[in-house]
Each structure stands twice: as C-alpha cells, then as structure tokens.
Design a protein around this motif. Structure first.
Motif, PDB file in Angstrom:
ATOM      1  N   CYS A 160      -4.866   5.174   3.206  1.00 38.81           N
ATOM      2  CA  CYS A 160      -5.039   5.943   2.991  1.00 38.81           C
ATOM      3  C   CYS A 160      -6.249   5.754   2.323  1.00 38.81           C
ATOM      4  O   CYS A 160      -7.495   6.435   2.638  1.00 38.81           O
ATOM      5  N   HIS A 161      -7.065   4.651   1.842  1.00 36.79           N
ATOM      6  CA  HIS A 161      -7.976   4.063   1.417  1.00 36.79           C
ATOM      7  C   HIS A 161      -9.191   3.513   2.884  1.00 36.79           C
ATOM      8  O   HIS A 161     -10.360   3.933   2.417  1.00 36.79           O
ATOM      9  N   LEU A 162      -8.288   3.631   3.693  1.00 33.55           N
ATOM     10  CA  LEU A 162      -9.706   3.539   5.226  1.00 33.55           C
ATOM     11  C   LEU A 162      -9.591   4.815   5.777  1.00 33.55           C
ATOM     12  O   LEU A 162     -11.088   4.891   6.138  1.00 33.55           O
ATOM     13  N   LYS A 163      -8.910   5.849   5.393  1.00 32.65           N
ATOM     14  CA  LYS A 163      -8.964   7.426   6.007  1.00 32.65           C
ATOM     15  C   LYS A 163     -10.372   7.498   4.649  1.00 32.65           C
ATOM     16  O   LYS A 163     -11.445   8.517   5.308  1.00 32.65           O
ATOM     17  N   LYS A 164     -10.449   7.279   3.795  1.00 30.41           N
ATOM     18  CA  LYS A 164     -11.420   7.735   2.744  1.00 30.41           C
ATOM     19  C   LYS A 164     -12.612   6.579   2.719  1.00 30.41           C
ATOM     20  O   LYS A 164     -13.676   6.677   2.672  1.00 30.41           O
ATOM     21  N   LYS A 165     -11.848   5.460   3.203  1.00 32.20           N
ATOM     22  CA  LYS A 165     -13.956   4.787   3.971  1.00 32.20           C
ATOM     23  C   LYS A 165     -13.785   4.007   2.792  1.00 32.20           C
ATOM     24  O   LYS A 165     -15.025   3.494   2.243  1.00 32.20           O
ATOM     25  N   ASN A 166     -12.761   3.638   1.715  1.00 33.86           N
ATOM     26  CA  ASN A 166     -12.257   2.943   0.859  1.00 33.86           C
ATOM     27  C   ASN A 166     -12.490   1.492   0.795  1.00 33.86           C
ATOM     28  O   ASN A 166     -11.395   0.920   0.905  1.00 33.86           O
ATOM     29  N   TRP A 167     -13.634   0.363   1.612  1.00 36.63           N
ATOM     30  CA  TRP A 167     -13.246  -0.285   2.619  1.00 36.63           C
ATOM     31  C   TRP A 167     -12.480  -1.441   1.681  1.00 36.63           C
ATOM     32  O   TRP A 167     -11.496  -2.401   1.963  1.00 36.63           O
ATOM     33  N   LYS A 168     -13.332  -1.943   0.230  1.00 30.68           N
ATOM     34  CA  LYS A 168     -12.847  -2.693  -0.371  1.00 30.68           C
ATOM     35  C   LYS A 168     -11.193  -2.596  -1.005  1.00 30.68           C
ATOM     36  O   LYS A 168     -10.283  -3.505  -0.740  1.00 30.68           O
ATOM     37  N   ARG A 169     -11.209  -1.088  -1.717  1.00 27.39           N
ATOM     38  CA  ARG A 169     -10.026  -0.881  -2.011  1.00 27.39           C
ATOM     39  C   ARG A 169      -8.857  -1.293  -0.167  1.00 27.39           C
ATOM     40  O   ARG A 169      -7.877  -1.671  -0.628  1.00 27.39           O
ATOM     41  N   ALA A 170      -9.083  -0.481   1.017  1.00 27.10           N
ATOM     42  CA  ALA A 170      -8.351  -0.863   1.690  1.00 27.10           C
ATOM     43  C   ALA A 170      -8.014  -2.194   2.092  1.00 27.10           C
ATOM     44  O   ALA A 170      -6.563  -2.943   2.297  1.00 27.10           O
ATOM     45  N   GLN A 171      -8.805  -3.125   1.715  1.00 27.62           N
ATOM     46  CA  GLN A 171      -8.954  -4.770   1.918  1.00 27.62           C
ATOM     47  C   GLN A 171      -7.460  -5.150   0.468  1.00 27.62           C
ATOM     48  O   GLN A 171      -6.640  -5.455   1.217  1.00 27.62           O
ATOM     49  N   GLU A 172      -8.282  -4.955  -0.606  1.00 23.04           N
ATOM     50  CA  GLU A 172      -7.444  -5.040  -1.481  1.00 23.04           C
ATOM     51  C   GLU A 172      -6.025  -4.888  -1.346  1.00 23.04           C
ATOM     52  O   GLU A 172      -5.259  -5.192  -1.896  1.00 23.04           O
TER      53      GLU A 172
END
Length: 205
Positions: A86-98
């Motif tokens: 989901c975070h990748l879709k929203k381009k929230n890269w740091k949250r996607a990593q976490e």
C-alpha cells in the motif's frame, strides 16, 4: 475459558478486517485498505478493542512484537507485507520499508516483503542496499528470480542514465570554450563537481 474466547474473538475480528483491507486494496482504495489493516493489527496484537478509535490518527502501526499467538503472527506478517505494498502505491517509501521490515521480522523468508523493501530502498536512493537484497532474493526464491532480475535491470539502467547525465554536465563545464588559453578548472567548476558528487551519495542510516 474467558481468555480463550477473547483470543478467538480478536483473531476472528482481525481476519475480518484483513479481508476487508485486501478487498479495498484490490479495488484501488489504498487509504481505506491501510486503515483496515491497522484496525486488524489492533485486534491481532492483543490491544483493547476500544483502541480502535485511535487508528485513524495513528502515524504508524503497532509494534510487531506484541503478539504471541502463532496464528495471529502469521496473519500479522501478511498484513505488514500488504501494508508495504500500500505504501509503495502511495509512494511513501520510508513507510513501505518499515512495514516490509516488520513482516521480515516475523518471517525472514517473506519474499514479497523482501522485494517491496528493495523497491522502497531504491526509491530512497539506497541503490547498493536494494541491489544486495534483490540478489539475495534471487538466490533464496527461484520462483521470484525473474521479478527480482527485472527490478535489478531497471535499477541499473536508471543508475547508468543518472551517471551519464551527470558526466555530460560535468564534461560541459570542463570543456566549454575559454578562448585560446587552456586553464585549470575554476573554483566554480570544482564546487559544481563536489556538490554533484555529494548529491549522488545517499545519507544511509
């Protein structure tokens, strides 16, 4: 018996919210999916039902270590991996990593989480770390090797293009016409080279 009932109820509610989140994700409702995944975690990690009211404003999901139920842990792992998507879709890269890391903390062989973490790292500029993770994924999961290789090819092409553009700019500064007299690079050019080099180095934690 009461504790067993409570655990079963929380597990059932967690599954229900996860399923709702999965469906929302399939429909492209990414924010809604994240909310439901977060609500599922509040049940599965053993938090009080009343804590659900805090889900809408919570900046991050609960810690991955709170649950001790094996069944709940398995679902929690999948939820974190899906939250990463989901975070990748929203381009929230740091949250996607976490969130990918939280899934991997539950199961280091969650290959979807490995892939998503690699993509998130690459988008944050951590090229070498992303490449190492994708190479590791290729070794561990032959089934995911084509996907990992495709991402590696994309990242290397992007990195090569960035290098080409940077070199072209620097060459333009160094070879621009200065008349008949050749001279050493000026302070302006040296400063440009140094700043361009620094920009290419990510502030890795």
């Amino acid at each position: 018996m009461a504790d067993a009932t409570t655990t079963a109820q929380k597990l059932a509610m967690g599954k229900e919210k996860k399923e709702a989140a999965d469906q929302a994700f399939k429909e492209g409702k990414i924010s809604e999916a994240l909310m439901s995944y977060h609500g599922a975690l509040l049940y599965l990690l053993g938090l009080d039902k009343n804590a659900l009211g805090m889900a809408s404003g919570a900046p991050s999901p609960p810690a991955a270590s709170s649950s001790t139920d094996p069944k709940a842990d398995e679902i929690v792992e999948k939820i974190y991996a899906n939250m990463s998507a989901c975070h990748l879709k929203k381009k929230n890269w740091k949250r996607a990593q976490e969130t990918a890391e939280k899934a991997l903390a539950k199961n280091e062989n969650n290959y979807k989480a490995m892939y998503r973490k690699a993509k998130a790292l690459a988008e944050q500029g951590y090229f070498e770390r992303a490449v190492r993770l994708l190479e590791d994924l290729k070794k561990k999961s032959p089934a995911d090797a084509p996907l990992a290789e495709a991402e590696l090819t994309r990242l290397r092409a992007e990195d090569k293009e960035k290098e080409r553009v940077t070199n072209k700019k620097l060459k333009g500064f160094l070879t621009r016409d200065r008349g008949d007299k050749k001279s050493e690079p000026t302070e302006e050019i040296i400063e440009h080279i140094e700043s361009a080099t620094i920009e290419e180095i990510p502030d890795d934690a």
